[in-house]
Design a protein around this motif. Structure first.
Motif: not given
Length: 545
Positions: A8, A11, A61, A363
């Motif tokens: 979170r 992104h 990520v 992802f």
């Protein structure tokens, strides 16, 4: 929870950095071309900071929690606490840097990234086409009639995912551009102050009303077919229960629920139709935007006033539909934190998606099956080995998939000491059709032959669970159903209140469940040791004993 927090944060930071790059990059390029050393140095420092922060985001990520051999239990407070604020600070600095007074510069044209966006959309479409070709080739080698869309289910879902990403992007870009431009219409010429969103987004918005019109016919046909099936099922329901005093409303409700439950089997056709139409309309939008370089209303102005008005209406309608869809999407996501039913629905989709190894969803957080299935298999193997006893493992819904996967991991000797009881199971109806290489007829028949005994319960009112469709000569049949739902038609002495239609829930409340469980225990042979109840319960993706 830690991995979700990392993703979170990463992104969110990536979103801030994207806007900062678009805003600050244009100003930095102008300063370098204008020959201003101080401003150019500030631009280079800003771009360097953006690149460094972007590298951290990519590292978070792609690297954290991705190893199969190393436990990653770091808290990463620095990542989750400081990465989004740092990216937001860079965005504010980029806005301040771009707003700095430059008397000789008048901004014009669109923000950078329009060509990149077009290349991304084209690349996604080409990848989906290649994926479809590979999937079709694999299906032709080992055809299975019940496979979803003849092997094209994966490419169809990928196409819809790409289209959803484009729609969400288009909705935000269209609405923000319209808000910044006041009463004017961005991209339509005239007194507009804003160039508008990328032309491709306007073309994508224009094809959405066309897609909805194309879907109107199959959806109408599906609704009509469901209504006809419900009417046909009415006499069958009354014949099954043989009530002394039939209640038309009760009959219609039971028949309607049974007819609606069958819609799950028709969903792949709708997915394929929507995906195919999206692919062709999206390709038309790419060609139209690159060939004309203008929004549909301006590109078709030579075709006559009616065509021009129709194109403008389609563009405006599609733009507003995208905006409304984006708001609904965000609102539904927020409901998951407040509404139990919405959270349960999203949880089911989450469980199905994250059941597979992280290679299938790179992802997203690591799949829970990588932990739950080995733990359950180890527990069953240790118990059967140490006690020489036998056990029944039962699973409901997603728990039945976990139970079957755990039994598959057992050694052959331990597998013959285990009985499998599944109910409300999507193992064939959903998993078998969408993932035939792992849950198709061949693997399920192998599981049936290797396990001591297997029984599957299902209802005609269940939209998720269904039969496993295994019928091998010389072995007891696996499926038991459809079970009665509701248990009784009207009020009786034993059931003074009208029995609800349970559908996918409360299989244990059916007397057949206890009967089948006892039958499996009898078929296992010797009495189990006293320290266990002879059953390990798996429900809704979680197993406990």
């Amino acid at each position: 929870r830690r991995l979700v927090a990392r993703l979170r944060a990463a992104h969110t930071a990536a979103g801030f950095l994207t806007v900062a790059t678009a805003v600050g990059g244009a100003a930095a390029r102008y300063d370098r071309s204008a020959g201003s050393p101080a401003s150019a140095s500030l631009g280079l420092l800003l771009e360097g900071a953006l690149v460094a922060c972007g590298a951290v985001v990519v590292g978070v990520v792609c690297r954290r929690g991705r190893s199969e051999r190393r436990l990653d239990n770091r808290i990463d407070r620095a990542v989750t606490s400081f990465l989004p604020p740092a990216a937001l600070l860079l965005l504010l600095l980029a806005c301040g840097y771009a707003a700095w007074s430059r008397p000789g510069w008048n901004s014009s044209g669109a923000l950078p990234g329009e060509a990149v966006f077009g290349v991304l959309v084209l690349g996604q479409g080409l990848l989906v086409v290649v994926l479809a070709a590979v999937a079709w080739s694999l299906y032709r080698r080992t055809p299975e009639p019940r496979t979803t869309l003849r092997g094209l289910g994966g490419p169809a879902v990928a196409m819809l995912a790409c289209a959803l990403g484009g729609v969400m992007t288009g909705g935000v870009a269209q609405r923000v551009a319209d808000w910044l431009d006041g009463p004017a219409t961005p991209g339509m010429g005239g007194p507009s102050l804003v160039e508008g969103p990328p032309v491709l987004l306007s073309w994508q918005a224009s094809v959405i009303p066309v897609l909805l019109v194309l879907l109107l016919a199959p959806v109408t046909w599906l609704v009509a077919r469901t209504a006809r099936r419900a009417r046909r099922l009415g006499p069958e329901v009354e014949a099954e229960y043989a009530p002394a005093h039939p209640d038309p409303a009760r009959t219609r409700r039971i028949a309607r629920i049974r007819a609606t439950a069958v819609l799950t089997d028709s969903a792949p056709r709708i997915v394929g139709l929507v995906s195919g139409a999206t692919l062709f309309l999206g390709a038309g939008a790419v060609v139209g935007s690159w060939y004309s370089g203008q929004v549909p209303g301006l590109a078709l102005d030579d075709a006559g006033p009616f065509t021009e008005s129709l194109a403008e209406a389609a563009q405006a309608t599609g733009s507003w539909l995208i905006g409304v869809g984006f708001i609904l999407f965000v609102t539904w996501g927020r409901r998951a934190y407040r509404d139990v039913s919405a959270r349960r629905t999203i949880g089911i989709l989450w469980d199905v998606g994250t059941f597979w190894p992280r290679a299938a969803h790179p992802f997203a957080p690591p799949c829970y099956a990588e932990r739950a299935v080995p733990d359950l298999s180890s527990r069953m193997c240790a118990w059967t080995g140490s006690t020489r006893g036998r056990l029944v493992i039962s699973g409901h819904s997603q728990g039945s998939v976990l139970a079957a996967a755990a039994v598959w991991q057992l050694p052959a000797a331990a597998r013959h000491q285990v009985a499998l009881l599944t109910y409300g199971s999507p193992i064939e109806r959903l998993y078998g059709r969408w993932f035939p290489a792992y849950f198709g007829p061949g693997p399920l028949q192998g599981l049936h032959r290797s396990v001591h005994c297997w029984r599957n319960l299902w209802r005609a009112t269940d939209p998720i669970g269904g039969p496993v469709r295994i019928d091998e000569g010389g072995r007891p049949e696996v499926d038991r159903g459809p079970l009665k739902d509701p248990l009784v038609y009207g009020r009786t002495v034993g059931h003074p209140l009208p029995e609800p239609v349970l559908g996918h829930s409360d299989y244990q409340a059916d007397p057949v469940f206890a009967v089948e469980r006892a039958a499996l225990l009898d078929r296992l042979g010797p009495v189990l040791p006293r320290q266990t109840a002879g059953e390990v319960q798996g429900s809704s993706g979680k197993s406990s004993g």
